[in-house]
Design an enzyme around this catalytic site. Structure first.
Site, PDB file in Angstrom:
ATOM      1  N   GLY A   1       0.864  -2.227   4.194  1.00  0.00           N
ATOM      2  CA  GLY A   1       1.358  -0.862   4.141  1.00  0.00           C
ATOM      3  C   GLY A   1       2.477  -0.635   5.129  1.00  0.00           C
ATOM      4  O   GLY A   1       3.664  -0.721   4.808  1.00  0.00           O
ATOM      5  N   SER A   2       2.111  -0.381   6.398  1.00  0.00           N
ATOM      6  CA  SER A   2       3.124  -0.035   7.395  1.00  0.00           C
ATOM      7  C   SER A   2       4.119  -1.174   7.620  1.00  0.00           C
ATOM      8  O   SER A   2       5.305  -0.910   7.847  1.00  0.00           O
ATOM      9  CB  SER A   2       2.451   0.358   8.713  1.00  0.00           C
ATOM     10  OG  SER A   2       1.562  -0.643   9.142  1.00  0.00           O
TER      11      SER A   2
ATOM     12  N   GLY B   1      -9.443   3.825   6.712  1.00  0.00           N
ATOM     13  CA  GLY B   1      -9.168   5.229   6.996  1.00  0.00           C
ATOM     14  C   GLY B   1      -7.713   5.510   7.315  1.00  0.00           C
ATOM     15  O   GLY B   1      -7.223   6.597   7.035  1.00  0.00           O
ATOM     16  N   PHE B   2      -7.031   4.538   7.875  1.00  0.00           N
ATOM     17  CA  PHE B   2      -5.651   4.780   8.313  1.00  0.00           C
ATOM     18  C   PHE B   2      -4.809   3.527   8.153  1.00  0.00           C
ATOM     19  O   PHE B   2      -5.304   2.407   8.323  1.00  0.00           O
ATOM     20  CB  PHE B   2      -5.625   5.204   9.792  1.00  0.00           C
ATOM     21  CG  PHE B   2      -6.488   6.399  10.076  1.00  0.00           C
ATOM     22  CD1 PHE B   2      -5.990   7.690   9.907  1.00  0.00           C
ATOM     23  CD2 PHE B   2      -7.809   6.238  10.470  1.00  0.00           C
ATOM     24  CE1 PHE B   2      -6.802   8.797  10.136  1.00  0.00           C
ATOM     25  CE2 PHE B   2      -8.630   7.331  10.704  1.00  0.00           C
ATOM     26  CZ  PHE B   2      -8.129   8.618  10.536  1.00  0.00           C
ATOM     27  N   GLY B   3      -3.530   3.734   7.881  1.00  0.00           N
ATOM     28  CA  GLY B   3      -2.577   2.639   7.930  1.00  0.00           C
ATOM     29  C   GLY B   3      -2.165   2.400   9.377  1.00  0.00           C
ATOM     30  O   GLY B   3      -2.468   3.200  10.276  1.00  0.00           O
TER      31      GLY B   3
ATOM     32  N   HIS C   1      -1.053  -1.187  -4.328  1.00  0.00           N
ATOM     33  CA  HIS C   1      -2.334  -0.891  -3.682  1.00  0.00           C
ATOM     34  C   HIS C   1      -2.411   0.616  -3.446  1.00  0.00           C
ATOM     35  O   HIS C   1      -1.543   1.210  -2.797  1.00  0.00           O
ATOM     36  CB  HIS C   1      -2.458  -1.647  -2.366  1.00  0.00           C
ATOM     37  CG  HIS C   1      -3.818  -1.549  -1.749  1.00  0.00           C
ATOM     38  ND1 HIS C   1      -4.895  -2.291  -2.175  1.00  0.00           N
ATOM     39  CD2 HIS C   1      -4.276  -0.774  -0.736  1.00  0.00           C
ATOM     40  CE1 HIS C   1      -5.958  -1.990  -1.446  1.00  0.00           C
ATOM     41  NE2 HIS C   1      -5.615  -1.061  -0.564  1.00  0.00           N
TER      42      HIS C   1
ATOM     43  N   SER D   1       0.834  -1.205   0.000  1.00  0.00           N
ATOM     44  CA  SER D   1       0.000   0.000   0.000  1.00  0.00           C
ATOM     45  C   SER D   1       0.867   1.253   0.000  1.00  0.00           C
ATOM     46  O   SER D   1       1.603   1.520   0.956  1.00  0.00           O
ATOM     47  CB  SER D   1      -0.903   0.009   1.230  1.00  0.00           C
ATOM     48  OG  SER D   1      -1.569   1.249   1.303  1.00  0.00           O
TER      49      SER D   1
ATOM     50  N   HIS E   1      -8.196   1.106  -4.338  1.00  0.00           N
ATOM     51  CA  HIS E   1      -9.228   0.883  -3.315  1.00  0.00           C
ATOM     52  C   HIS E   1      -9.832   2.234  -2.970  1.00  0.00           C
ATOM     53  O   HIS E   1      -9.160   3.067  -2.363  1.00  0.00           O
ATOM     54  CB  HIS E   1      -8.529   0.229  -2.108  1.00  0.00           C
ATOM     55  CG  HIS E   1      -9.374   0.109  -0.883  1.00  0.00           C
ATOM     56  ND1 HIS E   1      -8.804  -0.040   0.371  1.00  0.00           N
ATOM     57  CD2 HIS E   1     -10.713   0.088  -0.697  1.00  0.00           C
ATOM     58  CE1 HIS E   1      -9.768  -0.140   1.265  1.00  0.00           C
ATOM     59  NE2 HIS E   1     -10.937  -0.061   0.656  1.00  0.00           N
TER      60      HIS E   1
ATOM     61  N   ASP F   1      -7.008  -6.587   3.592  1.00  0.00           N
ATOM     62  CA  ASP F   1      -6.363  -5.275   3.744  1.00  0.00           C
ATOM     63  C   ASP F   1      -6.467  -4.790   5.186  1.00  0.00           C
ATOM     64  O   ASP F   1      -7.575  -4.601   5.702  1.00  0.00           O
ATOM     65  CB  ASP F   1      -7.089  -4.302   2.797  1.00  0.00           C
ATOM     66  CG  ASP F   1      -6.467  -2.920   2.751  1.00  0.00           C
ATOM     67  OD1 ASP F   1      -5.407  -2.705   3.363  1.00  0.00           O
ATOM     68  OD2 ASP F   1      -7.064  -2.054   2.073  1.00  0.00           O
ATOM     69  N   GLY F   2      -5.294  -4.568   5.814  1.00  0.00           N
ATOM     70  CA  GLY F   2      -5.268  -3.970   7.137  1.00  0.00           C
ATOM     71  C   GLY F   2      -4.589  -4.836   8.182  1.00  0.00           C
ATOM     72  O   GLY F   2      -5.000  -5.966   8.417  1.00  0.00           O
ATOM     73  N   GLY F   3      -3.507  -4.317   8.749  1.00  0.00           N
ATOM     74  CA  GLY F   3      -2.820  -5.041   9.817  1.00  0.00           C
ATOM     75  C   GLY F   3      -2.139  -6.321   9.371  1.00  0.00           C
ATOM     76  O   GLY F   3      -1.929  -7.228  10.183  1.00  0.00           O
TER      77      GLY F   3
HETATM   78  C1  DX5 Z   1      -6.750   1.403   5.282  1.00  0.00           C
HETATM   79  C2  DX5 Z   1      -6.209   1.132   3.907  1.00  0.00           C
HETATM   80  C3  DX5 Z   1      -5.096   0.175   3.875  1.00  0.00           C
HETATM   81  C4  DX5 Z   1      -3.850   0.602   4.611  1.00  0.00           C
HETATM   82  C5  DX5 Z   1      -3.266  -0.636   5.205  1.00  0.00           C
HETATM   83  O1  DX5 Z   1      -7.900   2.153   5.184  1.00  0.00           O
HETATM   84  O2  DX5 Z   1      -7.227   0.628   3.061  1.00  0.00           O
HETATM   85  O3  DX5 Z   1      -4.776  -0.220   2.547  1.00  0.00           O
HETATM   86  O4  DX5 Z   1      -2.897   1.219   3.791  1.00  0.00           O
HETATM   87  O5  DX5 Z   1      -2.244  -0.277   6.045  1.00  0.00           O
HETATM   88  P1  DX5 Z   1      -1.573  -1.300   7.059  1.00  0.00           P
HETATM   89  O6  DX5 Z   1      -1.012  -2.435   6.224  1.00  0.00           O
HETATM   90  O7  DX5 Z   1      -0.519  -0.477   7.717  1.00  0.00           O
HETATM   91  O8  DX5 Z   1      -2.652  -1.763   7.998  1.00  0.00           O
HETATM   92 ZN    ZN Z   2      -6.674  -0.298   1.088  1.00  0.00          ZN
END
Ligand code: DX5
Ligand code: ZN
Length: 216
Positions: free
Chosen positions: A197-198, A142-144, A33, A8, A66, A175-177
């Protein structure tokens, strides 16, 4: 088949987007992504078309976009123009989901639907055969950098069963965590694609982290 990895870019260094895009180009990642947030559907604003077009100029892999926005139909054509390969809309943002899916496909893109953590898999039963991808959110969008919601594992299993029951041809993306631990359990449950992402961008060697995820 090995798991699809979609890093991401929300977690990349926005002052060095080209550098991070090249890192993904040269890694074992499969897709980019791209998270678009409108400050209405989700409590955050990310970036829009000029940024996606700039990413697409350098990206050598498909853009997995997305969109966390209300009224997605009005922007479908524009997402195609900036180079989107897969466009994923939120179930919760689409009053006429079937129409939106047809619109996405009519612009030559693959069509995906994302489900928030509270949205039941069974709601896709009547539309699953129209879809190319389902994105299970394992955080509230909403957030990574948020904590993985455990219920996502069971949702992957339920979605896999629905896809088999309906004889559909759909990619299961989560997607997420996502990290090596949650990723391994998601793959075991039946996930075909992982967004990270992170976990990728906060690591000391992002390309190696992508390779480690790819090996799950
Ligand atoms: C959250 C996004 C994700 C985000 C995932 O709303 O849709 O794609 O970038 O970030 P991580 O992998 O850090 O949870
Ligand atoms: Zn996403």
């Amino acid at each position: 088949m090995s798991v699809i990895i979609s890093p991401s870019v929300l977690s990349c260094d926005f002052a060095n987007v080209q550098r991070d895009v090249e890192m993904i180009n040269n890694s074992e990642a499969d897709w980019f992504h791209v998270d678009v947030m409108d400050g209405v559907f989700v409590p955050n604003i990310s970036f829009g078309f000029p940024v996606i077009a700039a990413i697409n100029k350098h990206a050598k892999k498909p853009l997995d976009v997305h969109i966390m926005i209300v009224n997605p139909d009005q922007f479908v054509e524009e997402f195609a123009k900036v180079g989107t390969a897969i466009l994923t809309v939120h179930y919760e943002a689409c009053t006429h989901l079937h129409r939106t899916i047809q619109l996405i496909k009519s612009h030559g893109m693959k069509a995906g639907v994302a489900l928030n953590p509270h949205t039941n898999i069974e709601l896709l039963e009547d539309v699953i055969n129209e879809l190319d991808l389902v994105l299970i959110m394992s955080v509230n969008p909403g957030f990574g950098g948020q904590k993985f919601i455990e219920g996502a594992i069971d949702k992957v299993r339920k979605l896999k069963a629905l896809i088999e029951r309906k004889n559909a041809n759909v990619i299961i993306e989560v997607d997420g965590g996502v990290n090596l631990e949650t990723g391994a359990r998601l793959v075991e449950a039946g996930a075909d694609a992982l967004v990270a992402g992170s976990f990728v961008f906060n690591s000391s060697n992002p390309a190696q982290t992508i390779a480690d995820l790819k090996a799950l």
